[in-house]
Design a protein around this motif. Structure first.
Motif, PDB file in Angstrom:
ATOM      1  N   ILE A 103     -22.810  -2.604   5.088  1.00 19.84           N
ATOM      2  CA  ILE A 103     -22.218  -3.514   4.106  1.00 19.84           C
ATOM      3  C   ILE A 103     -22.627  -3.107   2.695  1.00 19.84           C
ATOM      4  CG2 ILE A 103     -22.122  -5.910   3.312  1.00 19.84           C
ATOM      5  CD1 ILE A 103     -22.591  -6.776   6.206  1.00 19.84           C
ATOM      6  N   PHE A 104     -23.889  -2.769   2.514  1.00 22.50           N
ATOM      7  CA  PHE A 104     -24.407  -2.366   1.206  1.00 22.50           C
ATOM      8  C   PHE A 104     -23.637  -1.167   0.661  1.00 22.50           C
ATOM      9  CE2 PHE A 104     -27.487  -0.338  -1.659  1.00 22.50           C
ATOM     10  CZ  PHE A 104     -27.983  -1.428  -2.367  1.00 22.50           C
ATOM     11  N   ALA A 105     -23.371  -0.205   1.527  1.00 20.70           N
ATOM     12  CA  ALA A 105     -22.657   1.007   1.109  1.00 20.70           C
ATOM     13  C   ALA A 105     -21.233   0.696   0.664  1.00 20.70           C
ATOM     14  CB  ALA A 105     -22.637   2.017   2.255  1.00 20.70           C
ATOM     15  N   ASP A 106     -20.656  -0.388   1.199  1.00 16.15           N
ATOM     16  CA  ASP A 106     -19.271  -0.735   0.874  1.00 16.15           C
ATOM     17  C   ASP A 106     -19.097  -1.346  -0.510  1.00 16.15           C
ATOM     18  OD1 ASP A 106     -18.027   0.217   3.119  1.00 16.15           O
ATOM     19  OD2 ASP A 106     -17.968  -1.700   4.170  1.00 16.15           O
ATOM     20  N   PHE A 107     -20.171  -1.896  -1.086  1.00 16.86           N
ATOM     21  CA  PHE A 107     -19.957  -2.576  -2.361  1.00 16.86           C
ATOM     22  C   PHE A 107     -20.932  -2.196  -3.472  1.00 16.86           C
ATOM     23  CE2 PHE A 107     -23.426  -5.336  -1.081  1.00 16.86           C
ATOM     24  CZ  PHE A 107     -23.952  -5.810  -2.284  1.00 16.86           C
ATOM     25  N   PHE A 108     -22.082  -1.612  -3.174  1.00 14.26           N
ATOM     26  CA  PHE A 108     -23.145  -1.468  -4.177  1.00 14.26           C
ATOM     27  C   PHE A 108     -22.717  -0.640  -5.381  1.00 14.26           C
ATOM     28  CE2 PHE A 108     -26.929   0.752  -5.885  1.00 14.26           C
ATOM     29  CZ  PHE A 108     -27.610  -0.364  -6.364  1.00 14.26           C
ATOM     30  N   ASP A 109     -22.028   0.452  -5.168  1.00 16.48           N
ATOM     31  CA  ASP A 109     -21.663   1.341  -6.275  1.00 16.48           C
ATOM     32  C   ASP A 109     -20.312   1.007  -6.906  1.00 16.48           C
ATOM     33  OD1 ASP A 109     -23.912   3.007  -6.575  1.00 16.48           O
ATOM     34  OD2 ASP A 109     -23.360   4.113  -4.770  1.00 16.48           O
ATOM     35  N   SER A 110     -19.621  -0.006  -6.402  1.00 18.44           N
ATOM     36  CA  SER A 110     -18.339  -0.381  -6.992  1.00 18.44           C
ATOM     37  C   SER A 110     -18.569  -1.288  -8.197  1.00 18.44           C
ATOM     38  CB  SER A 110     -17.449  -1.072  -5.957  1.00 18.44           C
ATOM     39  OG  SER A 110     -18.092  -2.212  -5.431  1.00 18.44           O
ATOM     40  N   ARG A 111     -17.624  -1.270  -9.142  1.00 18.18           N
ATOM     41  CA  ARG A 111     -17.755  -2.048 -10.373  1.00 18.18           C
ATOM     42  C   ARG A 111     -16.425  -2.717 -10.711  1.00 18.18           C
ATOM     43  NH1 ARG A 111     -22.167  -1.268  -9.178  1.00 18.18           N
ATOM     44  NH2 ARG A 111     -23.894  -0.317 -10.341  1.00 18.18           N
ATOM     45  N   LEU A 112     -16.519  -3.866 -11.346  1.00 19.87           N
ATOM     46  CA  LEU A 112     -15.351  -4.549 -11.856  1.00 19.87           C
ATOM     47  C   LEU A 112     -14.744  -3.749 -13.001  1.00 19.87           C
ATOM     48  CD1 LEU A 112     -17.030  -8.030 -11.881  1.00 19.87           C
ATOM     49  CD2 LEU A 112     -14.931  -7.531 -10.596  1.00 19.87           C
ATOM     50  N   THR A 113     -13.437  -3.775 -13.123  1.00 28.60           N
ATOM     51  CA  THR A 113     -12.772  -3.071 -14.216  1.00 28.60           C
ATOM     52  C   THR A 113     -12.383  -4.053 -15.315  1.00 28.60           C
ATOM     53  OG1 THR A 113     -10.537  -3.352 -13.316  1.00 28.60           O
ATOM     54  CG2 THR A 113     -11.815  -1.445 -12.548  1.00 28.60           C
ATOM     55  N   ALA A 114     -12.153  -3.526 -16.500  1.00 38.00           N
ATOM     56  CA  ALA A 114     -11.714  -4.364 -17.618  1.00 38.00           C
ATOM     57  C   ALA A 114     -10.380  -5.024 -17.303  1.00 38.00           C
ATOM     58  CB  ALA A 114     -11.609  -3.519 -18.887  1.00 38.00           C
ATOM     59  N   ALA A 115      -9.511  -4.309 -16.583  1.00 35.57           N
ATOM     60  CA  ALA A 115      -8.204  -4.874 -16.218  1.00 35.57           C
ATOM     61  C   ALA A 115      -8.365  -6.073 -15.288  1.00 35.57           C
ATOM     62  CB  ALA A 115      -7.340  -3.801 -15.560  1.00 35.57           C
ATOM     63  N   GLU A 116      -9.288  -5.977 -14.331  1.00 35.32           N
ATOM     64  CA  GLU A 116      -9.532  -7.103 -13.427  1.00 35.32           C
ATOM     65  C   GLU A 116     -10.057  -8.313 -14.189  1.00 35.32           C
ATOM     66  OE1 GLU A 116     -10.826  -5.465  -9.099  1.00 35.32           O
ATOM     67  OE2 GLU A 116     -12.140  -4.864 -10.744  1.00 35.32           O
TER      68      GLU A 116
ATOM     69  N   LEU B 233     -21.069 -18.108 -12.067  1.00 40.08           N
ATOM     70  CA  LEU B 233     -21.748 -16.923 -11.559  1.00 40.08           C
ATOM     71  C   LEU B 233     -23.244 -17.044 -11.794  1.00 40.08           C
ATOM     72  CD1 LEU B 233     -19.280 -14.393 -13.233  1.00 40.08           C
ATOM     73  CD2 LEU B 233     -19.168 -15.232 -10.875  1.00 40.08           C
ATOM     74  N   GLN B 234     -24.030 -16.817 -10.744  1.00 35.60           N
ATOM     75  CA  GLN B 234     -25.480 -16.776 -10.873  1.00 35.60           C
ATOM     76  C   GLN B 234     -25.952 -15.357 -10.584  1.00 35.60           C
ATOM     77  OE1 GLN B 234     -27.686 -19.695  -8.667  1.00 35.60           O
ATOM     78  NE2 GLN B 234     -26.792 -21.423  -9.734  1.00 35.60           N
ATOM     79  N   ASP B 235     -26.453 -14.678 -11.616  1.00 38.37           N
ATOM     80  CA  ASP B 235     -26.968 -13.316 -11.474  1.00 38.37           C
ATOM     81  C   ASP B 235     -26.001 -12.441 -10.671  1.00 38.37           C
ATOM     82  OD1 ASP B 235     -30.327 -13.525 -12.100  1.00 38.37           O
ATOM     83  OD2 ASP B 235     -29.223 -15.353 -11.746  1.00 38.37           O
ATOM     84  N   PRO B 236     -24.739 -12.338 -11.110  1.00 43.11           N
ATOM     85  CA  PRO B 236     -23.733 -11.646 -10.300  1.00 43.11           C
ATOM     86  C   PRO B 236     -23.868 -10.132 -10.328  1.00 43.11           C
ATOM     87  CG  PRO B 236     -22.790 -12.276 -12.398  1.00 43.11           C
ATOM     88  CD  PRO B 236     -24.169 -12.892 -12.355  1.00 43.11           C
ATOM     89  N   ALA B 237     -23.496  -9.519  -9.223  1.00 42.37           N
ATOM     90  CA  ALA B 237     -23.289  -8.075  -9.187  1.00 42.37           C
ATOM     91  C   ALA B 237     -21.895  -7.784  -9.740  1.00 42.37           C
ATOM     92  CB  ALA B 237     -23.431  -7.571  -7.761  1.00 42.37           C
ATOM     93  N   GLY B 238     -21.594  -6.503  -9.926  1.00 37.68           N
ATOM     94  CA  GLY B 238     -20.247  -6.123 -10.323  1.00 37.68           C
ATOM     95  C   GLY B 238     -20.137  -5.389 -11.643  1.00 37.68           C
ATOM     96  N   LEU B 239     -21.129  -5.561 -12.534  1.00 28.98           N
ATOM     97  CA  LEU B 239     -21.160  -4.811 -13.788  1.00 28.98           C
ATOM     98  C   LEU B 239     -22.533  -4.152 -13.931  1.00 28.98           C
ATOM     99  CD1 LEU B 239     -19.384  -7.222 -16.328  1.00 28.98           C
ATOM    100  CD2 LEU B 239     -18.428  -5.197 -15.212  1.00 28.98           C
ATOM    101  N   SER B 240     -22.571  -3.030 -14.596  1.00 31.30           N
ATOM    102  CA  SER B 240     -23.828  -2.299 -14.762  1.00 31.30           C
ATOM    103  C   SER B 240     -24.712  -2.975 -15.805  1.00 31.30           C
ATOM    104  CB  SER B 240     -23.551  -0.861 -15.190  1.00 31.30           C
ATOM    105  OG  SER B 240     -22.788  -0.188 -14.218  1.00 31.30           O
TER     106      SER B 240
END
Length: 276
Positions: free
Chosen positions: A198-211, A129-136
């Motif tokens: 596309i931005f609206a579909d993913f920007f505010d979503s976050r990975l979960t601890a379960a994932e 992962l290089q500078d990944p999105a998905g966590l705050s």
């Protein structure tokens, strides 16, 4: 960029996965492990060219344009969430008869790679992962601050907007002729509505601890210390959720290490793969 890809032995191909046709670069190296390189939001497959050049000797390379980016069209169902994108990636790899791959992704591509590794663990040999999105991040980045103020730098109206965004995305940008920069800026302006969807579909979503708990393969996390799109304070959360990860921080580098320091970042990745 097409000429540069051709000089590196990367050949442009297309794969029909049913709902759309994925455009991609392919470097054939029979008998070698396959690396899949996933670009970030608003970028395309060409962003990996100089990074990929460093890896040709020992690997096959697959570099797709994700849906709605580059030469791959907008998805017909208008759903560009990471779970849906992971389903498309699984179809793409199945179409190319690639049962197991090493995944590397930048920004949104890193988010997608992580979701894919969580949902399709048997198909992933390693995750980088290089500078990944998905966590705050504990500290809001310049991008987050601007978006919360209603000023999304990805959605540009003119060349001045693009220049500000370009400076935000990299701390050490490669030389690109002014004429090419204006061409890239025009493409951003033409795709403004599509990028907003596309931005609206993913920007505010976050990975979960379960994932994240489903990921058991070796993980490499690389971060540009001067990243203004996703603040480096996010690293601590990635380390907490994925204790097996190896960390590499690039001092004075921004959001795109593969473009800013392609040889150095590829060397780090190659050493990681050799230990997997």
């Amino acid at each position: 960029m097409a000429a540069e890809a051709y000089c590196y032995g990367l050949r442009r191909r297309q794969a029909d996965i049913g709902e759309l046709t994925i455009d991609y670069y392919w470097y054939a190296n029979p008998g070698k492990p396959t690396l899949v390189l996933l670009h970030g939001f608003s970028a395309d497959k060409s962003i990996w060219l100089r990074f990929a050049r460093q890896l040709r000797r020992h690997y096959q390379l697959l570099i797709p344009d994700l849906p709605g980016h580059g030469e791959t069209p907008f998805a017909a169902d208008a759903n560009h969430s990471m779970p849906r994108q992971a389903e498309r990636l699984a179809l793409f790899l199945a179409t190319l008869h690639l049962p197991q791959v090493h995944l590397i992704g930048n920004s949104m591509g890193g988010f997608l790679a992580t979701v894919f590794a969580s949902r399709y663990p048997a198909q992933v040999l390693s995750l980088a992962l290089q500078d990944p999105a998905g966590l705050s991040s504990a500290t809001p980045s310049q991008l987050e601050q601007q978006v919360r103020q209603g000023l999304n730098p990805f959605l540009q109206l003119d060349f001045a907007d693009f220049r500000r965004f370009y400076a935000l995305s990299m701390a050490r940008p490669p030389y690109i002729p002014q004429l090419m920069l204006k061409g890239i800026a025009c493409r951003y302006q033409q795709q403004r509505a599509l990028l907003a969807a596309i931005f609206a579909d993913f920007f505010d979503s976050r990975l979960t601890a379960a994932e994240l708990a489903q990921i058991k393969v070796p993980v490499l996390l690389c971060w540009g210390e001067a990243d203004q799109l996703i603040d480096i304070s996010a690293v601590a959360l990635w380390q907490q959720q994925l204790p097996q990860l190896q960390l590499q921080v690039f001092e004075g580098i921004g959001h795109l290490p593969m473009l800013e320091i392609p040889k150095q970042s590829a060397t780090v990745y190659r050493h990681f793969l050799q230990r997997c």
